[in-house]
Write a protein that holds these residues in place. Structure first.
Motif, PDB file in Angstrom:
ATOM      1  N   LEU A  58       0.919  -1.175   0.030  1.00  0.00           N
ATOM      2  CA  LEU A  58      -0.073   0.031   0.029  1.00  0.00           C
ATOM      3  C   LEU A  58       0.968   1.331   0.065  1.00  0.00           C
ATOM      4  CD1 LEU A  58      -2.534  -1.041   2.750  1.00  0.00           C
ATOM      5  CD2 LEU A  58      -2.906  -1.400   0.319  1.00  0.00           C
ATOM      6  N   ILE A  59       1.871   1.379  -0.873  1.00  0.00           N
ATOM      7  CA  ILE A  59       2.720   2.447  -0.961  1.00  0.00           C
ATOM      8  C   ILE A  59       1.937   3.603  -1.482  1.00  0.00           C
ATOM      9  CG2 ILE A  59       4.771   0.817  -1.312  1.00  0.00           C
ATOM     10  CD1 ILE A  59       4.693   2.235  -4.534  1.00  0.00           C
ATOM     11  N   SER A  60       2.493   4.746  -0.914  1.00  0.00           N
ATOM     12  CA  SER A  60       1.958   5.994  -1.202  1.00  0.00           C
ATOM     13  C   SER A  60       2.869   6.991  -2.136  1.00  0.00           C
ATOM     14  CB  SER A  60       1.421   7.024   0.082  1.00  0.00           C
ATOM     15  OG  SER A  60       1.209   8.168   0.046  1.00  0.00           O
ATOM     16  N   LEU A  61       2.139   7.474  -3.069  1.00  0.00           N
ATOM     17  CA  LEU A  61       3.004   8.222  -3.809  1.00  0.00           C
ATOM     18  C   LEU A  61       2.586   9.760  -4.219  1.00  0.00           C
ATOM     19  CD1 LEU A  61       3.491   5.434  -6.731  1.00  0.00           C
ATOM     20  CD2 LEU A  61       5.001   5.943  -4.971  1.00  0.00           C
ATOM     21  N   LYS A  62       3.589  10.652  -4.171  1.00  0.00           N
ATOM     22  CA  LYS A  62       2.941  11.868  -4.560  1.00  0.00           C
ATOM     23  C   LYS A  62       2.588  12.286  -5.830  1.00  0.00           C
ATOM     24  CE  LYS A  62       5.131  15.044  -1.933  1.00  0.00           C
ATOM     25  NZ  LYS A  62       4.071  15.387  -1.249  1.00  0.00           N
ATOM     26  N   MET A  63       1.497  12.904  -6.071  1.00  0.00           N
ATOM     27  CA  MET A  63       1.124  13.211  -7.428  1.00  0.00           C
ATOM     28  C   MET A  63       1.370  14.522  -7.901  1.00  0.00           C
ATOM     29  SD  MET A  63      -2.959  11.719  -7.378  1.00  0.00           S
ATOM     30  CE  MET A  63      -3.478  12.710  -5.759  1.00  0.00           C
TER      31      MET A  63
ATOM     32  N   ILE B 292      -1.420   8.029 -12.825  1.00  0.00           N
ATOM     33  CA  ILE B 292      -0.776   6.900 -13.487  1.00  0.00           C
ATOM     34  C   ILE B 292       0.545   6.672 -13.039  1.00  0.00           C
ATOM     35  CG2 ILE B 292       0.135   6.515 -15.894  1.00  0.00           C
ATOM     36  CD1 ILE B 292      -2.762   8.882 -15.480  1.00  0.00           C
ATOM     37  N   VAL B 293       0.833   5.367 -12.694  1.00  0.00           N
ATOM     38  CA  VAL B 293       1.890   4.983 -12.020  1.00  0.00           C
ATOM     39  C   VAL B 293       2.734   4.170 -12.664  1.00  0.00           C
ATOM     40  CG1 VAL B 293       2.506   3.569  -9.982  1.00  0.00           C
ATOM     41  CG2 VAL B 293       0.538   5.229  -9.830  1.00  0.00           C
ATOM     42  N   ASP B 294       4.223   4.526 -12.246  1.00  0.00           N
ATOM     43  CA  ASP B 294       5.315   3.792 -12.917  1.00  0.00           C
ATOM     44  C   ASP B 294       5.891   2.684 -11.665  1.00  0.00           C
ATOM     45  OD1 ASP B 294       7.796   2.699 -13.609  1.00  0.00           O
ATOM     46  OD2 ASP B 294       8.292   4.099 -15.134  1.00  0.00           O
ATOM     47  N   HIS B 295       5.441   1.373 -11.809  1.00  0.00           N
ATOM     48  CA  HIS B 295       5.407   0.729 -10.551  1.00  0.00           C
ATOM     49  C   HIS B 295       7.152   0.554 -10.508  1.00  0.00           C
ATOM     50  CE1 HIS B 295       1.566  -0.620  -9.384  1.00  0.00           C
ATOM     51  NE2 HIS B 295       1.123  -0.565 -10.714  1.00  0.00           N
TER      52      HIS B 295
ATOM     53  N   THR C 296       3.604   9.441 -12.605  1.00  0.00           N
ATOM     54  CA  THR C 296       4.073  10.256 -13.672  1.00  0.00           C
ATOM     55  C   THR C 296       2.931  11.167 -14.012  1.00  0.00           C
ATOM     56  OG1 THR C 296       3.072   8.487 -15.166  1.00  0.00           O
ATOM     57  CG2 THR C 296       5.477   8.371 -14.512  1.00  0.00           C
ATOM     58  N   LYS C 297       1.720  11.068 -13.994  1.00  0.00           N
ATOM     59  CA  LYS C 297       1.002  12.048 -14.438  1.00  0.00           C
ATOM     60  C   LYS C 297      -0.424  11.769 -13.740  1.00  0.00           C
ATOM     61  CE  LYS C 297      -0.052  10.094 -18.714  1.00  0.00           C
ATOM     62  NZ  LYS C 297      -0.045  10.385 -20.340  1.00  0.00           N
ATOM     63  N   VAL C 298      -1.457  12.815 -13.855  1.00  0.00           N
ATOM     64  CA  VAL C 298      -2.718  12.501 -13.381  1.00  0.00           C
ATOM     65  C   VAL C 298      -3.919  12.925 -14.335  1.00  0.00           C
ATOM     66  CG1 VAL C 298      -1.923  12.903 -10.975  1.00  0.00           C
ATOM     67  CG2 VAL C 298      -2.823  14.830 -12.226  1.00  0.00           C
ATOM     68  N   ARG C 299      -5.038  12.393 -14.207  1.00  0.00           N
ATOM     69  CA  ARG C 299      -6.116  13.079 -14.979  1.00  0.00           C
ATOM     70  C   ARG C 299      -7.499  13.194 -14.199  1.00  0.00           C
ATOM     71  NH1 ARG C 299      -9.630   8.943 -15.984  1.00  0.00           N
ATOM     72  NH2 ARG C 299      -9.006   6.731 -15.914  1.00  0.00           N
ATOM     73  N   PRO C 300      -8.205  13.776 -14.270  1.00  0.00           N
ATOM     74  CA  PRO C 300      -9.480  13.718 -13.639  1.00  0.00           C
ATOM     75  C   PRO C 300     -10.444  12.503 -13.923  1.00  0.00           C
ATOM     76  CG  PRO C 300      -9.327  15.836 -15.155  1.00  0.00           C
ATOM     77  CD  PRO C 300      -8.293  14.784 -15.567  1.00  0.00           C
ATOM     78  N   ALA C 301     -11.026  11.941 -12.954  1.00  0.00           N
ATOM     79  CA  ALA C 301     -11.663  10.878 -12.806  1.00  0.00           C
ATOM     80  C   ALA C 301     -12.858  11.060 -13.639  1.00  0.00           C
ATOM     81  CB  ALA C 301     -12.163  10.123 -11.440  1.00  0.00           C
ATOM     82  N   THR C 302     -13.341   9.874 -14.405  1.00  0.00           N
ATOM     83  CA  THR C 302     -14.894  10.403 -15.140  1.00  0.00           C
ATOM     84  C   THR C 302     -16.072   9.876 -13.926  1.00  0.00           C
ATOM     85  OG1 THR C 302     -14.649   7.784 -15.625  1.00  0.00           O
ATOM     86  CG2 THR C 302     -13.803   9.523 -17.387  1.00  0.00           C
ATOM     87  N   ASP C 303     -16.898  10.283 -14.678  1.00  0.00           N
ATOM     88  CA  ASP C 303     -18.230  10.169 -13.800  1.00  0.00           C
ATOM     89  C   ASP C 303     -18.549   8.583 -13.513  1.00  0.00           C
ATOM     90  OD1 ASP C 303     -18.671  12.604 -13.508  1.00  0.00           O
ATOM     91  OD2 ASP C 303     -20.309  12.788 -15.219  1.00  0.00           O
TER      92      ASP C 303
END
Length: 311
Positions: A63-68, A98-101, A107-114
């Protein structure tokens, strides 16, 4: 008798062994393990295949935590928030990371869809519970992270149907320079049962340096590991979002505090119970071991003196 020829391992066998070491690396130590494995394998193709399969498993288990990027805060890498390969929902910000494991980076983020978010009715309960859990985590685990996800019934629009939420809490204390790492992970599955106006809680508390379980890894002049887990159940009434959130948070606080107290009590009994069981009641010398003064002994020092090392 002729010596048996050593059989060369196949690439699949090497990959399987490498994956095992990566997945079972202690908390916060997979990058150290991967660096050494890469040198031992001396085969980038085998290593890259093993790493691409092992890192996602490790990251989700721990359950690692990553900074967006973009100042959105942190996202928990967990199967409960996994949308598809390398995409993880952060319910607090309604963003998808979007995670580089392998690099363990967002690496980047996007808004979640409905379609990826729960209905307004479920979100009211989820959001209220997350607010209370955030307060609790800030008090109990200053460097911890938490999220609340809807795992079932996210399209429920009004009272009359059941839905499930899950609370995920993760905290890690990594201090490799002091030869000590550890993690605490808890998962609380909460079933909202509308027909009986009741909530069922099922908690899994894990302390562990490894992907299987809560724990600690202490490796100064040795290798001491703690891995333990605990499960518990409880229930409360189905109330308004705010009242439900307070009630659930209090139950979680009570169970986790009690479990932590039981762990601390077991530490105090280590010298009287566990360590004694590791040794004969009477050693070969027929002399009782002075258990109450074990701190004055240094195994390394005694062996060095016995073998004349350093003279």
């Amino acid at each position: 008798m002729a010596e048996e020829e050593e059989t060369e391992l196949s690439d699949d066998q090497k990959k399987g062994i490498a994956k095992w070491f990566l997945v079972n690396a202690p908390a916060g130590e997979i990058q150290y393990v991967s660096r050494d494995l890469k040198l031992v394998l001396n085969d980038d193709d085998v290593y890259n295949e093993a790493a691409s399969e092992a890192f996602p498993v490790y990251n989700k288990c721990h359950l690692i935590s990553l900074k967006m990027p973009g100042g959105f805060g942190d996202v928990l890498v967990t199967s409960y928030g996994e949308l598809q390969d390398n995409e993880y929902l952060d319910p607090k910000t309604a963003q998808v990371a979007i995670v580089d494991h392998v690099k363990q980076a967002c690496t980047k983020v996007r808004p979640a869809t409905d379609e990826e978010l729960p209905s307004a009715y479920v979100e009211e309960y989820r959001c209220a519970l997350e607010a209370e859990i955030l307060k609790y985590v800030a008090e109990a685990y200053p460097k911890g992270s938490c999220s609340v996800y809807c795992t079932n019934g996210k399209d429920v629009e009004e009272p009359g149907s059941d839905f499930d939420l899950v609370v995920v809490i993760a905290a890690a204390r990594l201090s490799p320079q002091n030869f000590c790492n550890g993690s605490w992970r808890t998962i609380w599955n909460i079933e909202f049962k509308d027909d009986i106006q009741k909530l069922e809680l099922n908690g899994k508390l894990q302390v562990g340096s490894f992907s299987s379980q809560v724990g600690a890894h202490y490796f100064e002049e040795g290798n001491v590991q703690l891995d333990t887990k605990h499960e518990c159940r409880d229930s409360t009434m189905f109330q308004s979002p705010d009242d439900t959130a307070i009630s659930v948070a209090n139950l979680i606080r009570r169970h986790e505090t009690a479990y932590m107290a039981s762990l601390e009590e077991s530490y105090f009994k280590l010298s009287d119970n566990t360590f004694k069981d590791l040794r004969r009641k009477l050693p070969i010398t027929r002399t009782l071991f002075p258990w109450r003064s074990t701190r004055q002994f240094s195994l390394k020092r005694e062996i060095s003196e016995e073998l004349g090392i350093g003279k």
